[in-house]
Design an enzyme around this catalytic site. Structure first.
Site, PDB file in Angstrom:
ATOM      1  N   CYS A  47       0.852  -1.190   0.000  1.00 34.74           N
ATOM      2  CA  CYS A  47       0.000   0.000   0.000  1.00 34.74           C
ATOM      3  C   CYS A  47       0.890   1.243   0.000  1.00 34.74           C
ATOM      4  O   CYS A  47       1.833   1.344   0.779  1.00 34.74           O
ATOM      5  CB  CYS A  47      -0.888  -0.008   1.232  1.00 34.74           C
ATOM      6  SG  CYS A  47      -1.850   1.500   1.411  1.00 34.74           S
ATOM      7  N   CYS A  50       0.457   3.023   3.709  1.00 30.58           N
ATOM      8  CA  CYS A  50       0.909   2.478   4.991  1.00 30.58           C
ATOM      9  C   CYS A  50       1.939   1.364   4.847  1.00 30.58           C
ATOM     10  O   CYS A  50       2.436   0.856   5.856  1.00 30.58           O
ATOM     11  CB  CYS A  50      -0.291   1.980   5.796  1.00 30.58           C
ATOM     12  SG  CYS A  50      -1.133   0.594   5.018  1.00 30.58           S
ATOM     13  N   CYS A  96      -7.611  -0.096   1.140  1.00 35.24           N
ATOM     14  CA  CYS A  96      -6.702  -0.672   2.128  1.00 35.24           C
ATOM     15  C   CYS A  96      -7.422  -0.669   3.469  1.00 35.24           C
ATOM     16  O   CYS A  96      -7.927   0.364   3.897  1.00 35.24           O
ATOM     17  CB  CYS A  96      -5.424   0.148   2.214  1.00 35.24           C
ATOM     18  SG  CYS A  96      -4.360  -0.369   3.579  1.00 35.24           S
ATOM     19  N   CYS A  99      -5.169   1.695   6.201  1.00 35.15           N
ATOM     20  CA  CYS A  99      -5.118   3.168   6.183  1.00 35.15           C
ATOM     21  C   CYS A  99      -6.256   3.775   5.371  1.00 35.15           C
ATOM     22  O   CYS A  99      -6.299   4.987   5.197  1.00 35.15           O
ATOM     23  CB  CYS A  99      -3.768   3.651   5.664  1.00 35.15           C
ATOM     24  SG  CYS A  99      -3.545   3.440   3.890  1.00 35.15           S
ATOM     25  N   HIS A 102      -7.829   4.453  -1.088  1.00 33.00           N
ATOM     26  CA  HIS A 102      -8.550   3.904  -2.239  1.00 33.00           C
ATOM     27  C   HIS A 102      -7.549   3.144  -3.101  1.00 33.00           C
ATOM     28  O   HIS A 102      -6.489   3.671  -3.430  1.00 33.00           O
ATOM     29  CB  HIS A 102      -9.183   5.041  -3.043  1.00 33.00           C
ATOM     30  CG  HIS A 102      -9.746   4.599  -4.360  1.00 33.00           C
ATOM     31  ND1 HIS A 102     -10.931   3.896  -4.465  1.00 33.00           N
ATOM     32  CD2 HIS A 102      -9.282   4.743  -5.626  1.00 33.00           C
ATOM     33  CE1 HIS A 102     -11.169   3.634  -5.742  1.00 33.00           C
ATOM     34  NE2 HIS A 102     -10.186   4.142  -6.477  1.00 33.00           N
ATOM     35  N   HIS A 105     -10.995  -1.183  -7.931  1.00 28.00           N
ATOM     36  CA  HIS A 105     -12.272  -1.894  -7.880  1.00 28.00           C
ATOM     37  C   HIS A 105     -12.036  -3.378  -8.110  1.00 28.00           C
ATOM     38  O   HIS A 105     -11.034  -3.775  -8.692  1.00 28.00           O
ATOM     39  CB  HIS A 105     -13.235  -1.343  -8.933  1.00 28.00           C
ATOM     40  CG  HIS A 105     -13.682   0.059  -8.650  1.00 28.00           C
ATOM     41  ND1 HIS A 105     -12.952   1.155  -9.061  1.00 28.00           N
ATOM     42  CD2 HIS A 105     -14.744   0.554  -7.944  1.00 28.00           C
ATOM     43  CE1 HIS A 105     -13.569   2.261  -8.642  1.00 28.00           C
ATOM     44  NE2 HIS A 105     -14.644   1.924  -7.969  1.00 28.00           N
ATOM     45  N   ASP A 109     -14.927 -10.908 -13.127  1.00 21.16           N
ATOM     46  CA  ASP A 109     -14.582 -11.473 -14.440  1.00 21.16           C
ATOM     47  C   ASP A 109     -13.103 -11.868 -14.508  1.00 21.16           C
ATOM     48  O   ASP A 109     -12.484 -11.813 -15.564  1.00 21.16           O
ATOM     49  CB  ASP A 109     -14.929 -10.473 -15.552  1.00 21.16           C
ATOM     50  CG  ASP A 109     -14.210  -9.137 -15.360  1.00 21.16           C
ATOM     51  OD1 ASP A 109     -13.345  -9.038 -14.466  1.00 21.16           O
ATOM     52  OD2 ASP A 109     -14.516  -8.192 -16.107  1.00 21.16           O
ATOM     53  N   ARG A 117     -11.215 -10.132 -10.405  1.00 21.19           N
ATOM     54  CA  ARG A 117     -10.197  -9.250 -10.976  1.00 21.19           C
ATOM     55  C   ARG A 117     -10.113  -8.005 -10.111  1.00 21.19           C
ATOM     56  O   ARG A 117     -11.009  -7.164 -10.138  1.00 21.19           O
ATOM     57  CB  ARG A 117     -10.573  -8.870 -12.411  1.00 21.19           C
ATOM     58  CG  ARG A 117      -9.688  -7.780 -13.020  1.00 21.19           C
ATOM     59  CD  ARG A 117      -9.941  -7.635 -14.513  1.00 21.19           C
ATOM     60  NE  ARG A 117     -11.319  -7.231 -14.805  1.00 21.19           N
ATOM     61  CZ  ARG A 117     -11.707  -5.977 -15.079  1.00 21.19           C
ATOM     62  NH1 ARG A 117     -10.831  -5.004 -15.127  1.00 21.19           N
ATOM     63  NH2 ARG A 117     -12.984  -5.707 -15.338  1.00 21.19           N
ATOM     64  N   CYS A 119      -8.720  -4.730  -9.876  1.00 25.47           N
ATOM     65  CA  CYS A 119      -8.201  -3.763 -10.838  1.00 25.47           C
ATOM     66  C   CYS A 119      -7.735  -2.557 -10.020  1.00 25.47           C
ATOM     67  O   CYS A 119      -8.547  -1.794  -9.506  1.00 25.47           O
ATOM     68  CB  CYS A 119      -9.337  -3.401 -11.790  1.00 25.47           C
ATOM     69  SG  CYS A 119      -8.868  -2.267 -13.076  1.00 25.47           S
TER      70      CYS A 119
HETATM   71 ZN   LIG Z   1      -2.761   1.286   3.446  1.00 22.66          ZN
END
Ligand SMILES: [Zn+2]
Length: 133
Positions: A47, A50, A96, A99, A102, A105, A109, A117, A119
């Site tokens: 991430c 964090c 995540c 923390c 974002h 998504h 599929d 998946r 993504c």
């Molecule tokens: Zn994080």
């Protein structure tokens, strides 16, 4: 798991402006422009916020969509899913769980064994290559 919480000011100081927009403001990098969409090296994707290891290169596959795609996270407890109805679509957002960055998504599929998946924006990740290969 312990949460990482920072003020908006701290996130702005830590992240690049591009990373901030994606990770903290749910932005999306343009397809085929990110730093990892075509990365095939062996290693761990952490991430950007964090440092938690989120995805491993052996679950990464070429989905042809222009973003790094994985069929599963390293540990499902480290990611959180939320319903996202923005942009006139019903999608499942992935964040995540440590923390609240974002990430991207998840879509139904993907390839076996999960059929999923994930993504994910390159800007939400930091790749750590596995040495001695
Ligand atoms: Zn994080």
């Amino acid at each position: 798991m312990e949460k990482v919480r920072k003020t908006d000011e701290e996130w702005r100081a830590q992240l690049s402006p591009e990373e901030y927009v994606v990770a903290r403001q749910k932005g999306t990098e343009r397809a085929f422009t990110g730093r990892y969409w075509n990365t095939t090296a062996t290693g761990i994707y952490r991430c950007v916020g964090c440092g938690t290891p989120l995805f491993a290169s052996d679950t990464k596959f070429d989905a042809g969509c222009g973003w790094p795609s994985y069929f599963e996270p390293i540990d499902p407890e480290r990611v959180r899913e939320e319903r996202d109805t923005s942009h006139g679509m019903i999608r499942t957002e992935v964040l995540c769980n440590i923390c609240d960055a974002h990430l991207g998504h998840v879509f139904p599929d993907g390839p076996e064994p999960t059929g999923l998946r994930y993504c994910i924006n390159s800007l939400s990740l930091k790749f750590e290559p596995l040495e001695d290969e």
